[in-house]
Design an enzyme around this catalytic site. Structure first.
Site, PDB file in Angstrom:
ATOM      1  N   HIS A  85      39.052  51.774  45.831  1.00 14.74           N
ATOM      2  CA  HIS A  85      37.787  51.643  45.103  1.00 14.74           C
ATOM      3  C   HIS A  85      37.347  52.973  44.522  1.00 14.74           C
ATOM      4  O   HIS A  85      36.163  53.191  44.301  1.00 14.74           O
ATOM      5  CB  HIS A  85      36.702  51.079  46.010  1.00 14.74           C
ATOM      6  CG  HIS A  85      37.021  49.720  46.531  1.00 14.74           C
ATOM      7  ND1 HIS A  85      37.775  49.525  47.656  1.00 14.74           N
ATOM      8  CD2 HIS A  85      36.729  48.484  46.049  1.00 14.74           C
ATOM      9  CE1 HIS A  85      37.911  48.226  47.863  1.00 14.74           C
ATOM     10  NE2 HIS A  85      37.302  47.574  46.907  1.00 14.74           N
ATOM     11  N   ASP A  99      32.886  41.985  51.050  1.00 18.47           N
ATOM     12  CA  ASP A  99      33.783  40.836  50.948  1.00 18.47           C
ATOM     13  C   ASP A  99      33.627  39.930  52.150  1.00 18.47           C
ATOM     14  O   ASP A  99      33.533  38.704  52.025  1.00 18.47           O
ATOM     15  CB  ASP A  99      35.243  41.308  50.829  1.00 18.47           C
ATOM     16  CG  ASP A  99      35.476  42.064  49.537  1.00 18.47           C
ATOM     17  OD1 ASP A  99      35.044  43.222  49.440  1.00 18.47           O
ATOM     18  OD2 ASP A  99      36.077  41.483  48.612  1.00 18.47           O
ATOM     19  N   LYS A 132      39.979  40.901  52.240  1.00 19.20           N
ATOM     20  CA  LYS A 132      40.182  42.309  52.585  1.00 19.20           C
ATOM     21  C   LYS A 132      38.970  42.800  53.381  1.00 19.20           C
ATOM     22  O   LYS A 132      37.835  42.419  53.094  1.00 19.20           O
ATOM     23  CB  LYS A 132      40.350  43.154  51.310  1.00 19.20           C
ATOM     24  CG  LYS A 132      41.522  42.686  50.452  1.00 19.20           C
ATOM     25  CD  LYS A 132      41.907  43.675  49.354  1.00 19.20           C
ATOM     26  CE  LYS A 132      40.833  43.900  48.315  1.00 19.20           C
ATOM     27  NZ  LYS A 132      40.343  42.675  47.632  1.00 19.20           N
ATOM     28  N   GLY A 182      36.733  42.185  44.615  1.00 22.66           N
ATOM     29  CA  GLY A 182      36.244  42.802  43.402  1.00 22.66           C
ATOM     30  C   GLY A 182      37.341  42.885  42.353  1.00 22.66           C
ATOM     31  O   GLY A 182      38.533  42.838  42.667  1.00 22.66           O
ATOM     32  N   GLY A 223      39.306  45.153  39.330  1.00 23.68           N
ATOM     33  CA  GLY A 223      39.763  46.536  39.345  1.00 23.68           C
ATOM     34  C   GLY A 223      41.018  46.736  40.174  1.00 23.68           C
ATOM     35  O   GLY A 223      41.554  47.838  40.225  1.00 23.68           O
ATOM     36  N   HIS A 224      41.481  45.668  40.845  1.00 23.20           N
ATOM     37  CA  HIS A 224      42.681  45.767  41.687  1.00 23.20           C
ATOM     38  C   HIS A 224      43.864  45.020  41.085  1.00 23.20           C
ATOM     39  O   HIS A 224      44.856  44.801  41.768  1.00 23.20           O
ATOM     40  CB  HIS A 224      42.401  45.184  43.074  1.00 23.20           C
ATOM     41  CG  HIS A 224      41.200  45.746  43.749  1.00 23.20           C
ATOM     42  ND1 HIS A 224      41.017  47.104  43.902  1.00 23.20           N
ATOM     43  CD2 HIS A 224      40.121  45.161  44.316  1.00 23.20           C
ATOM     44  CE1 HIS A 224      39.871  47.318  44.526  1.00 23.20           C
ATOM     45  NE2 HIS A 224      39.304  46.162  44.782  1.00 23.20           N
TER      46      HIS A 224
END
Ligand SMILES: Nc1ncnc2c1ncn2[C@@H]1O[C@H](COP(=O)(O)OP(=O)(O)O)[C@@H](O)[C@H]1O
Ligand SMILES: Nc1ncnc2c1ncn2[C@@H]1O[C@H](COP(=O)(O)OP(=O)(O)O)[C@@H](O)[C@H]1O
Ligand SMILES: [Mg+2]
Ligand SMILES: [Mg+2]
Ligand SMILES: [Mg+2]
Ligand SMILES: [Mg+2]
Lengths: 204, 333, 333, 204
Positions: free
Chosen positions: C217, C109, C104, C53, C55-56
């Site tokens: 998250h 995922d 991950k 995703g 945002g990381h």
């Protein structure tokens, strides 16, 4: 002016207590138009002077003042350090040069001028000089300590109406108007504390 | 505002210790821990020394290393270092060619570095470069002297590279002065900061507000404005920057623009990269084609949310200095 | 929570575009902008592909480049990429030696990468390494499978280096599986996050609270605890990490520990460096002497305030892979 | 079961509207024990299906379902994408294999089993399977649509008491207890919407 070692030590303790008590207020003033650290800066400086008060008080007054100035410079940092430091170092040097400093007012005038040079600033710039100038004028006039303290207080308040031309507050432009300058405020506080002590312990 | 901190009075010292431990190959503490220095000095070159208040990390200590700074002096949070720190740095890292001091234009920093330079004058050849890149504090706001903000990284990189290549004190000083006309930055904050000693933030923004034209000390900026989308924010920043270049420079031929997107500490990479893309488009639409980019967190205001753009209009020679090798904790290529 | 953003649905795409623009020398978009790839592939080596995703950031696209990833697929914020993205990446960057997928350990995922591997099976040799380094989700909490968090950077670096040196698919898979027992991370949050589509944070902390054992998250962690000083936070993180290593590993001879201090996006360098110094002291007091350190913002949870510690107990060969050259936007030496 | 193209297009529109209306609620459920995006994920998936509804509705039912599944997989991402996608792709494939799909219940059973394999999960794990299993059982029993919908709703509610063993919520351990699973919730919503349509338009 003559000050015994005990007086000097007491004055140092008094100034330190005064700054400690009003530290949060000074930082709040600085938050409004600066970076919010003037209280912490002044506290750190006065704590350092306080820690060395015994050895300082043992010196002749001119050397003691110069030493206080040096301790302030080496511990405060920021704008207040060089300014208060210069004031006291130059005052001490001035008194020493006069040979035991009979003319305090003249030495103070030169010290205040040195502060202005260091800060590249002058009257109406909304800085601690806006307190130092009137205080020095009252001292020339040999006003009573109580009157000097009141003058200092009202001079600090009058910085509210000014637009800052030096220091961090100057970056705010017109937004600096309407707030009291933190350096002017600390300067008035210290002036009042010293005057109060002198009025009580060495009525002129 | 919570911080990873033990106590305000140990905050800066413990952070510097961690930095030096994390980069032991590059860094060492100077005597009395008064400054951070290059572990191995390069004898014969001018010593490049900078410093300022803490709270701007990685500036300045994170830029100590080959091709950039020889020493950095750190004060308390948002408070200039004291002259004894700066003098100690000069005494330890000047290998004979003199010292170039890089100082951000704040009265406190200028006065403390100036007192240090006076004290060191008998033993060191010293020149000072004052960084003044902030477009928010141009002539319209302040009669003279802009603040030094994120453009400081560019000045330190270029002067550091020139010093590494053997430039003398006068040349470095001239380079610094030339750069002051070539670099402009502008910042916006989405959330204020609290210094470790204070419980409260210096300014508090509502959910629909932003603070435009901020510096890097959590101080209020030019104006409190309505929070806007990224395109509008970048346009406002970009226009402010372009308006503050000396007349004619933008039209000069052969310039190699460098674009820096700098996070203020609380803004994550996903937003910084987005801002970079929009800034690139903004400038390119005005025929300014950035030849290189730097995007990340370089000059912070503790954990303030927000960012600044910096545009540096470099000559080809200056651009080559930017590309010259550098090995520091926060910048390396 | 304000963000530098135009619109939630353009947030990720505009950020990726900025990243690629800022690092044009290293990166390029893959076909249809479904992934970010190395601009110049190294033919003959195994293609190392990761993703997850958004945002990381800088994970994963910021680790694309020589010595690390060949491609990274990014989903929406906190949402795995879809199989078509992953298949497209395999089709474009596999130069014949097969694909190693680094995933991950989140069900979303794992399932999306698994579907992609099934779809690509006719055309590509594919192996998958699932990263499971999170000490907060060990057997005491969850019957099987820890989350993958900041240790992912270590896995991507070592596998990327091994691939660059010519290791084959089986060797890379074996390396990844060995690493899963050697890397443990633990995180704490001081402030939650809001994903772009939502107005509210996933968790809201009071001024005296912190969220212990968080992932990346913005999800709640192991426990809401009392905010503490940095020494106490580091001790809690460190103890949780040490408790979750396989029995015996801590006592093994000749290990070369790597210590990572990772900021979650809203935590500034001054705090991260401080944490590094304390973590170093914590581990050294327990006779674990980190041989190298990485401190910065590598695996974020949007602008969450807080950080994680990662300890990797590497063999000398693995440590050499860490030290091998790398040239990516977010990691370079 | 026979569905005209118009019915399929209407069902797609209905499901999309239902998810749109409850998107914020689904994300709120996901915020409590996950990452707060389930509403956005489902919306994105249903919007993509809706965008292709005309071409989908023109296909025979098995192919249409498989296509819907593929569109969901390629647009949702996260856990919900492969799970809902597998459900519909396998359902479509199962119906196709049976030659125009007379035994819907059997095809659904195999599709649900495929979801469980994809998710490596089973009953009581606090996932959408805890709705799918009882719904499938009611379909085997040929229950009325209204009853199936009610069952789905109560099955979703019963996930509150469960401790999650799969998905993000499982990382919370016992802290996941007391919250309804977002995937179970979206599954119940969609089931109820479809059942409602079927009850109204094709009374069995
Ligand atoms: N150039 C200057 N000349 C005179 N006084 C100054 C100047 N710059 C700052 N000051 C004084 O210093 C005060 C701020 O001190 P302080 O907050 O301790 O330092 P800093 O601004 O570096 O944080 C101001 O309120 C002002 O009175
Ligand atoms: N392994 C799994 N098996 C079955 N269902 C799962 C699994 N993992 C997650 N789910 C379902 O998916 C839902 C979460 O979907 P969503 O929020 O869209 O994805 P993500 O968890 O990737 O953010 C959960 O509420 C649960 O019902
Ligand atoms: Mg101040
Ligand atoms: Mg200050
Ligand atoms: Mg998700
Ligand atoms: Mg989710």
């Amino acid at each position: 002016m003559h000050l015994a070692a005990a007086d000097l030590a007491a004055l140092i303790a008094l100034c330190r207590a005064e700054i400690d008590r009003h530290g949060a207020h000074l930082s709040a003033l600085d938050s409004a138009i600066g970076d919010g650290d003037h209280g912490a800066n002044m506290r750190r400086g006065l704590e350092a002077v306080f820690a060395e008060r015994d050895s300082i008080a043992r010196l002749p007054l001119p050397a003691a003042l110069e030493k206080i100035g040096l301790v302030l410079v080496m511990n405060i940092g920021g704008a207040a350090g060089p300014l208060y430091g210069t004031l006291l170092m130059e005052l001490g040097r001035g008194l020493a040069a006069q040979g035991c400093g009979e003319d305090f007012a003249a030495a103070l005038e030169r010290a205040v001028a040195a502060v202005a040079r260091r800060g590249r600033s002058g009257p109406g710039d909304k800085t601690l000089l806006d307190v130092l100038y009137p205080v020095q004028a009252e001292i020339v006039r040999r006003s009573a300590p109580g009157h000097i303290a009141a003058c200092a207080r009202s001079a600090a308040q009058s910085t509210q109406a000014m637009q800052a031309r030096r220091g961090r507050a100057s970056f705010l432009g017109a937004r600096s108007i309407g707030h009291e300058d933190p350096g002017a405020s600390s300067c008035a506080l210290l002036t009042a504390a010293i005057c109060g002590y002198l009025a009580e312990h060495r009525p002129l | 505002m919570k911080k990873i901190m033990n106590a305000p009075e140990r905050f800066v010292a413990e952070s510097l210790e961690g930095l030096v431990l994390a980069h032991e190959g590059l860094l060492a503490f100077g005597g009395g821990r008064k400054f951070v220095r290059r572990r191995v000095l390069a004898p014969g070159k001018v010593a490049v020394i900078s410093g300022g208040g803490a709270g701007h990390e990685p500036l300045h200590s994170g830029f100590v290393g080959r091709g950039m700074l020889d020493a950095a002096c750190t004060g308390h949070v948002f408070t200039s270092p004291t002259p004894d720190q700066i003098v100690a740095a000069m005494d330890e890292v000047d290998t004979g060619a003199g010292c170039l001091l890089i100082v951000k234009n704040y009265d406190g920093d200028v006065m403390n570095f100036e007192m240090a330079a006076e004290m060191a004058a008998p033993r060191h050849a010293v020149e000072t470069v004052i960084v003044e890149d902030d477009a928010a504090t141009g002539p319209a706001v302040r009669s003279r002297g802009r603040r030094g903000v994120a453009g400081t990284v560019v000045v330190e990189k270029l002067i550091g590279a020139a010093a590494e290549q053997g430039a003398d004190l006068a040349a470095l000083k001239a380079l610094g002065e030339d750069l002051n006309g070539r670099i402009r930055s502008m910042g916006v904050a989405l959330r204020g900061v609290a210094v470790p000693d204070n419980a409260r933030e210096t300014f508090v923004l509502g959910p629909e507000e932003m603070e435009f034209g901020v510096g890097i000390h959590g101080e209020p900026g030019l104006a409190r404005t309505r929070f806007a989308d990224a395109d509008a924010i970048i346009r406002q920043l970009g226009e402010a920057i372009l308006a503050e270049f000396p007349p004619g420079l933008l039209a000069a031929e052969g310039l190699r623009p460098l674009l820096v997107v700098n996070g203020f500490g609380g803004t994550p990479p996903i937003e910084l990269y987005l801002a970079h893309g929009l800034a690139r488009r903004f400038f390119e639409a005005r025929a300014i084609m950035p030849a290189r980019a730097l995007t990340g967190t370089f000059v912070t205001s503790l954990d303030m949310a927000g960012l600044s753009l910096t545009l540096a209009l470099l000559t080809p020679d200056q651009f080559a200095l930017w590309n010259a090798p550098v090995a520091t904790p926060a910048l390396g290529w």
